[in-house]
Scaffold this motif. Structure first.
Motif, short mmCIF file in Angstrom:
data_model
loop_
_atom_site.label_atom_id
_atom_site.label_comp_id
_atom_site.label_asym_id
_atom_site.label_seq_id
_atom_site.Cartn_x
_atom_site.Cartn_y
_atom_site.Cartn_z
N MET A 1 0.83 -1.21 0.00
CA MET A 1 0.00 0.00 0.00
C MET A 1 0.87 1.26 0.00
SD MET A 1 -2.96 1.33 -0.08
CE MET A 1 -4.00 -0.09 0.21
N TYR A 2 1.95 1.20 0.80
CA TYR A 2 2.86 2.35 0.85
C TYR A 2 3.44 2.65 -0.53
CZ TYR A 2 7.01 5.13 1.87
OH TYR A 2 7.96 6.10 1.85
N GLU A 3 3.85 1.59 -1.25
CA GLU A 3 4.42 1.78 -2.58
C GLU A 3 3.37 2.35 -3.55
OE1 GLU A 3 7.39 1.50 -3.87
OE2 GLU A 3 8.27 1.06 -1.90
N ILE A 4 2.11 1.89 -3.42
CA ILE A 4 1.05 2.40 -4.31
C ILE A 4 0.84 3.89 -4.08
CG2 ILE A 4 -1.41 2.27 -4.81
CD1 ILE A 4 -1.28 -0.71 -4.18
N ILE A 5 0.74 4.30 -2.81
CA ILE A 5 0.54 5.72 -2.49
C ILE A 5 1.75 6.55 -2.94
CG2 ILE A 5 0.20 7.37 -0.63
CD1 ILE A 5 -1.31 5.21 0.89
N LYS A 6 2.95 6.01 -2.70
CA LYS A 6 4.16 6.74 -3.08
C LYS A 6 4.23 6.94 -4.59
CE LYS A 6 9.20 6.47 -2.74
NZ LYS A 6 10.34 5.65 -2.26
N ASP A 7 3.95 5.87 -5.34
CA ASP A 7 3.99 5.98 -6.80
C ASP A 7 2.92 6.91 -7.33
OD1 ASP A 7 6.07 4.25 -6.72
OD2 ASP A 7 4.97 2.50 -7.47
N THR A 8 1.72 6.84 -6.73
CA THR A 8 0.62 7.74 -7.16
C THR A 8 0.99 9.20 -6.91
OG1 THR A 8 -1.01 6.02 -6.67
CG2 THR A 8 -1.83 8.26 -6.89
N CYS A 9 1.58 9.47 -5.75
CA CYS A 9 2.00 10.84 -5.45
C CYS A 9 3.11 11.30 -6.38
CB CYS A 9 2.44 10.94 -3.99
SG CYS A 9 1.11 10.72 -2.80
N TYR A 10 4.00 10.39 -6.73
CA TYR A 10 5.08 10.73 -7.67
C TYR A 10 4.50 11.12 -9.03
CZ TYR A 10 9.12 10.19 -10.74
OH TYR A 10 10.10 10.40 -11.67
N ILE A 11 3.55 10.33 -9.49
CA ILE A 11 2.91 10.63 -10.79
C ILE A 11 2.16 11.95 -10.70
CG2 ILE A 11 1.21 9.81 -12.46
CD1 ILE A 11 1.90 6.96 -11.40
N TRP A 12 1.45 12.17 -9.58
CA TRP A 12 0.73 13.44 -9.40
C TRP A 12 1.69 14.63 -9.46
CZ3 TRP A 12 1.73 16.66 -5.21
CH2 TRP A 12 0.94 17.81 -5.14
N ALA A 13 2.81 14.53 -8.75
CA ALA A 13 3.78 15.63 -8.73
C ALA A 13 4.36 15.86 -10.12
CB ALA A 13 4.88 15.34 -7.72
N LYS A 14 4.67 14.78 -10.83
CA LYS A 14 5.24 14.92 -12.17
C LYS A 14 4.23 15.55 -13.14
CE LYS A 14 8.19 12.33 -15.35
NZ LYS A 14 7.76 13.04 -16.55
N GLU A 15 2.97 15.13 -13.02
CA GLU A 15 1.94 15.70 -13.89
C GLU A 15 1.68 17.17 -13.55
OE1 GLU A 15 -0.65 15.48 -17.12
OE2 GLU A 15 0.84 14.05 -16.37
N MET A 16 1.72 17.50 -12.27
CA MET A 16 1.53 18.89 -11.87
C MET A 16 2.66 19.77 -12.41
SD MET A 16 -0.63 20.82 -10.26
CE MET A 16 -1.55 19.80 -9.10
N ARG A 17 3.89 19.28 -12.35
CA ARG A 17 5.01 20.04 -12.92
C ARG A 17 4.85 20.19 -14.43
NH1 ARG A 17 8.10 16.90 -9.21
NH2 ARG A 17 8.60 15.41 -10.87
N SER A 18 4.35 19.16 -15.08
CA SER A 18 4.13 19.22 -16.52
C SER A 18 3.08 20.27 -16.87
CB SER A 18 3.72 17.85 -17.05
OG SER A 18 3.44 17.90 -18.43
N VAL A 19 2.01 20.35 -16.07
CA VAL A 19 0.96 21.33 -16.30
C VAL A 19 1.49 22.74 -16.12
CG1 VAL A 19 -1.22 22.24 -15.38
CG2 VAL A 19 -0.94 19.78 -15.74
N ILE A 20 2.26 22.95 -15.07
CA ILE A 20 2.76 24.29 -14.77
C ILE A 20 3.80 24.74 -15.80
CG2 ILE A 20 4.05 25.64 -13.08
CD1 ILE A 20 2.75 23.93 -10.90
N SER A 21 4.60 23.81 -16.29
CA SER A 21 5.67 24.17 -17.23
C SER A 21 5.18 24.36 -18.66
CB SER A 21 6.76 23.10 -17.21
OG SER A 21 6.23 21.84 -17.62
#
Length: 416
Positions: A1-21
């Motif tokens: 579960m920890y890995e799932i949440i960590k990976d989901t947050c990583y994808i969220w952060a990467k997508e948010m940076r992509s949107v902002i850039s």
């Protein structure tokens, strides 16, 4: 579960940076939802048309016709801008769009009234704009009804004023505007347009990002292949979380703030509005993610979404009665989240409906959320495998090229 949440947050952060850039995505995600509702609402803020110019052809030139003209001119909707000597002259004014209608009095207008016969007034309206046609037609009809009542009272010579009222209106009625109390065009069309803006800007932003990644051949941006992307569910949830966080704010701004800025009718129950907008946003997000899979270039998404904006609005049954839409088109409308989002929002925000009153729209929004979520997962799963296959093929080709080059170098050394 920890890995799932960590990976989901990583994808969220990467997508948010992509949107902002990405300036294009940022415009469609932030600037357009902020400014478009203000622009549309400001354009329709007058609600109704005033002082519509008309041309008058008065061949009677009598006291009654002049009284009729004065009453029309005194109304807020109509302005007698031109007095013409012939119908041809008035038609030329309408043809040049300087007048929107013609009121024509024949030469025997008052003579027929004096003989107790029926007299006629001809009304010609420019039908290219329904609002101006409505203003001219209703004003002329109201003035005619008032003068008809006065003529009836004068001919009957009732003993009391009350008898005159009963004579002219034996069956009286009272007109009460329901929901759209100002009877304005803005209150009628803007609630649906505001909800449609949410869907269209989501489609534009998500599609633009996908088109950019494909143009640059960045498979890792479409469906990344690192260890953080072992499951396609994490990819879908991470990206959807990014879009939801941005548009939750935009949804609150569009549905609550904009109607109050321009004094549109808005009487929603906060809990009901939140319950309706939650599945609508999710359905639009997954619809946009699924829709983005067919986008090859950045320009494609703009052309497609702009082309589909008006059909989506018509299919919602807002500007044209839902019962008059052909069955085939109604079937297509059931596949678009804005259809049920617009219908539900109008009833909740303008009519004060409860969640039970919009149960059909509410259930369908959740159905579309589930359908497009599963469809998006299936497409992302296919893209994930395709991206990994491309990566493996690329690594294999590099290794084979290195082996061939090494063999060539060995052969050269042997020859020397």
């Amino acid at each position: 579960m920890y890995e799932i949440i960590k990976d989901t947050c990583y994808i969220w952060a990467k997508e948010m940076r992509s949107v902002i850039s990405d300036e294009g995505v940022l415009i469609f995600f932030v600037v357009v939802p902020l400014l478009y509702p203000l622009l549309y609402s400001w354009a329709y803020n007058n609600e109704v048309v005033r002082d519509v110019p008309v041309a008058v052809v008065d061949l009677s030139n009598s006291n009654t016709s002049r009284q009729f003209i004065r009453r029309c001119d005194a109304s807020p909707e109509v302005k007698v801008a031109y007095r013409c000597s012939s119908i041809d002259e008035a038609r030329r004014l309408v043809g040049h769009q300087v007048a929107r209608g013609i009121v024509y009095f024949p030469s025997d207008f008052e003579k027929n009234l004096g003989r107790g016969e029926q007299s006629k007034i001809s009304l010609f309206c420019d039908m290219s704009m329904m609002l101006t046609y409505k203003a001219i037609y209703l004003t002329t009809m109201n003035v005619a009804q008032d003068m008809n009542a006065e003529i009836q009272v004068a001919q009957a010579n009732p003993a009391t004023e009350r008898e005159g009222e009963i004579l002219t209106k034996p069956l009286d009625f009272e007109e009460v505007q329901m929901f759209n109390t100002p009877a304005g065009y803005g209150n009628f069309i803007l609630p649906g347009v505001l909800v449609l803006i949410l869907q269209q800007t989501l489609l534009l932003g998500i599609g633009l990002g996908a088109g950019t990644a494909r143009e640059n051949n960045r498979y890792q941006d479409l469906v990344p292949v690192s260890r953080h992307y072992k499951g396609f569910f994490r990819i879908v949830f991470g990206k959807a979380l990014c879009y939801f966080m941005v548009f939750a704010v935009m949804c609150a701004y569009i549905t609550l703030v904009v109607p109050r800025i321009f004094s549109f009718t808005s009487i929603p129950q906060p809990g009901v509005l939140f319950a309706l907008m939650l599945p609508y946003l999710l359905a639009c997000i997954f619809f946009g993610m699924f829709f983005s899979c067919i986008i090859r270039y950045r320009e494609n998404v703009i052309l497609l979404v702009v082309f589909l904006s008006l059909p989506f609005l018509f299919l919602a049954g807002l500007s044209w009665p839902q019962t008059s839409i052909p069955a085939a088109l109604q079937g297509i409308a059931h596949l678009v989240p804005s259809t049920f989002g617009i219908r539900g929002f109008v009833r909740v925000s303008v009519m004060g409906a409860t969640l039970d009153d919009v149960r059909y729209e509410y259930v369908w929004l959740w159905v579309l959320t589930a359908v497009y979520f599963l469809a998006t997962c299936a497409v992302y799963r296919y893209q994930l495998r395709s991206a990994r296959r491309h990566a493996v093929e690329r690594v294999t080709s590099i290794k084979e090229a290195a082996v061939r080059q090494k063999a060539i170098n060995i052969q050269k050394e042997a020859n020397t």
